[in-house]
Scaffold this motif. Sequence first.
Motif, PDB file in Angstrom:
ATOM      1  N   LEU A   1      25.143  20.421  81.183  1.00 19.85           N
ATOM      2  CA  LEU A   1      24.615  20.729  79.861  1.00 19.85           C
ATOM      3  C   LEU A   1      23.979  22.117  79.835  1.00 19.85           C
ATOM      4  O   LEU A   1      24.152  22.882  78.868  1.00 19.85           O
ATOM      5  N   ALA A   2      23.248  22.462  80.910  1.00 18.76           N
ATOM      6  CA  ALA A   2      22.657  23.798  80.993  1.00 18.76           C
ATOM      7  C   ALA A   2      23.749  24.863  81.053  1.00 18.76           C
ATOM      8  O   ALA A   2      23.666  25.913  80.392  1.00 18.76           O
ATOM      9  N   ALA A   3      24.798  24.606  81.836  1.00 17.52           N
ATOM     10  CA  ALA A   3      25.908  25.560  81.947  1.00 17.52           C
ATOM     11  C   ALA A   3      26.665  25.667  80.629  1.00 17.52           C
ATOM     12  O   ALA A   3      27.185  26.742  80.282  1.00 17.52           O
ATOM     13  N   TYR A   4      26.729  24.572  79.883  1.00 16.70           N
ATOM     14  CA  TYR A   4      27.401  24.593  78.587  1.00 16.70           C
ATOM     15  C   TYR A   4      26.729  25.596  77.652  1.00 16.70           C
ATOM     16  O   TYR A   4      27.412  26.347  76.946  1.00 16.70           O
ATOM     17  N   GLN A   5      25.388  25.616  77.643  1.00 14.75           N
ATOM     18  CA  GLN A   5      24.677  26.537  76.776  1.00 14.75           C
ATOM     19  C   GLN A   5      24.975  27.984  77.127  1.00 14.75           C
ATOM     20  O   GLN A   5      25.173  28.829  76.247  1.00 14.75           O
ATOM     21  N   VAL A   6      25.012  28.295  78.415  1.00 12.26           N
ATOM     22  CA  VAL A   6      25.308  29.664  78.852  1.00 12.26           C
ATOM     23  C   VAL A   6      26.725  30.052  78.441  1.00 12.26           C
ATOM     24  O   VAL A   6      26.965  31.138  77.885  1.00 12.26           O
ATOM     25  N   THR A   7      27.683  29.153  78.693  1.00  9.34           N
ATOM     26  CA  THR A   7      29.084  29.438  78.359  1.00  9.34           C
ATOM     27  C   THR A   7      29.267  29.603  76.863  1.00  9.34           C
ATOM     28  O   THR A   7      29.978  30.510  76.399  1.00  9.34           O
ATOM     29  N   LEU A   8      28.611  28.744  76.093  1.00 13.69           N
ATOM     30  CA  LEU A   8      28.733  28.832  74.637  1.00 13.69           C
ATOM     31  C   LEU A   8      28.152  30.148  74.115  1.00 13.69           C
ATOM     32  O   LEU A   8      28.712  30.755  73.186  1.00 13.69           O
ATOM     33  N   SER A   9      27.055  30.600  74.703  1.00 15.91           N
ATOM     34  CA  SER A   9      26.456  31.870  74.273  1.00 15.91           C
ATOM     35  C   SER A   9      27.435  33.020  74.448  1.00 15.91           C
ATOM     36  O   SER A   9      27.604  33.854  73.554  1.00 15.91           O
ATOM     37  N   LEU A  10      28.101  33.076  75.588  1.00 15.24           N
ATOM     38  CA  LEU A  10      29.062  34.154  75.844  1.00 15.24           C
ATOM     39  C   LEU A  10      30.324  33.972  74.993  1.00 15.24           C
ATOM     40  O   LEU A  10      30.921  34.950  74.534  1.00 15.24           O
TER      41      LEU A  10
END
Length: 501
Positions: free
Chosen positions: A318-327
Amino acid sequence: MGAPEDEGTVDVTWRTIHTASLPAMLQNLIDPLGSSVVTALVGHFSIPDETASDTLAAYAIASSTAQSLVWVFNFLVNGVASRVSKAVKAVKAVKANRAGELASRLRYSYAAAGIGGVCGAVLMALLFPLVCRMASLSDPVAALARPYFYTLVACLPLVLWHKANTGILYGVGSPTVCLVTQCVYTGLYVGWAWVCMQSHLSLTHLALGYGGAYLAAGCVATVHILFRHPLGPVFRGVSPPSDTTEALPLLSEGEGEAEAEAGPEADSESETDPSADAPFSVLSFVRDSRDLLIRSTMLQTVFFVSSLLAGYLGTDALAAYQVTLSLWVLVSNLCDGYANTAMVVGATVPASHPSVMSTLMTRCVAMGVAISALCSVSLAASESWLVSLFTADPGVAAQLQGVWPVLCWSQPINSLIYIFDGFLYATQDFAFIRNALSLGVLCVFAPLVAVFFMLDSPSLSYVFGTKVCVNVWRFSTALYRCVGIPRKARRAEEARKAALV
């Protein structure tokens, strides 16, 4: 750049396209860039008794849920910009009886922002406990997310007010002012996020700065619209001064006079292009808003369900999802400047000049492909640096490394969708946009989500892969429709000439 080409009454030279797109590109880039910086800062928050991955996961589920609701109301930018652009064209054509429509569009846009903001905030506040259960959040993550989320949704009316202002400013040809207001918001929000990180403040404090930044940006934009722009007297319901139409920036010099003197020929063109001269009404605003609201709801369903799937995979995912979605959003929005040019300039192209629309479409698409391909290569080359920039947690870093190839190589098609949507907004083909995306969500995304729960070991790559499949569908349908826009314009021109014979 070369000399201006004879493309009819609307200038679509490379120079004009770049000049119109650059402020919009910067404005669209600043928001996701600021969000990416805030995400990186949150990834390094040091909240007592909380791990970095828990904090970033709480930020991810709360912000993505709230942001999905904000994006549902994106018609306040796209639909308003297209309609205001057409109304400005009518005013400049010395159709004085149409000037009152601008004030009506302003009022309805602000009313939609206020009503939608309050109703949406109440609805999401009631549903968030269910969201936490559906995302399988751990107790520490849920405890962090709740107060942050409730503060975010309380700020929703301010966010939608900002979106309505953005649509109006684009429609009246003031993208530079949009850039200034976005800089005000992003600068204040990022600065406050840095203060929160340095002072070890909570996510709730971060949300308060989020609302304050939107309040400041909304005040700047509204003051410009009502008191600084040449159309301010019209928006305030006052008879415009005699030089108002001369100051309008959307159309080339002399176009208003040319339309006013065209006589029966201009009237016949309006008859073959009903959207160009259709009277504005509450019903038409609600109808188009309904189509765009359904479209936005379906699109944000994809993002929202994706965040739930990421939560199902665990806190690190879930934390990685936020980073990926931002980029993901950052790169896509970089090309959205050309989509705004397609939307605003395309809305002013008369049906009698189909070659103008073809030229505009070809050049905007070419620039979108070039920029998104460059971004894909840049993301691939800077993977290690970007991962370390966003997180020091080894579990989150491992998840990011797994999804990185999908992030990199999906960007060209993601960016092209924005541009083709811009042309569909320009022609106000709102019903097609609604139907195409709804069909894609039901026939492409939903079956892929069902398959997710059948896999032995689903991954974050699969989650973003489902989004790519939906975007392939959107690209295919938008391409089919946009290729037909010049053809439809040619038929309209043939019908106009036949009526004159």
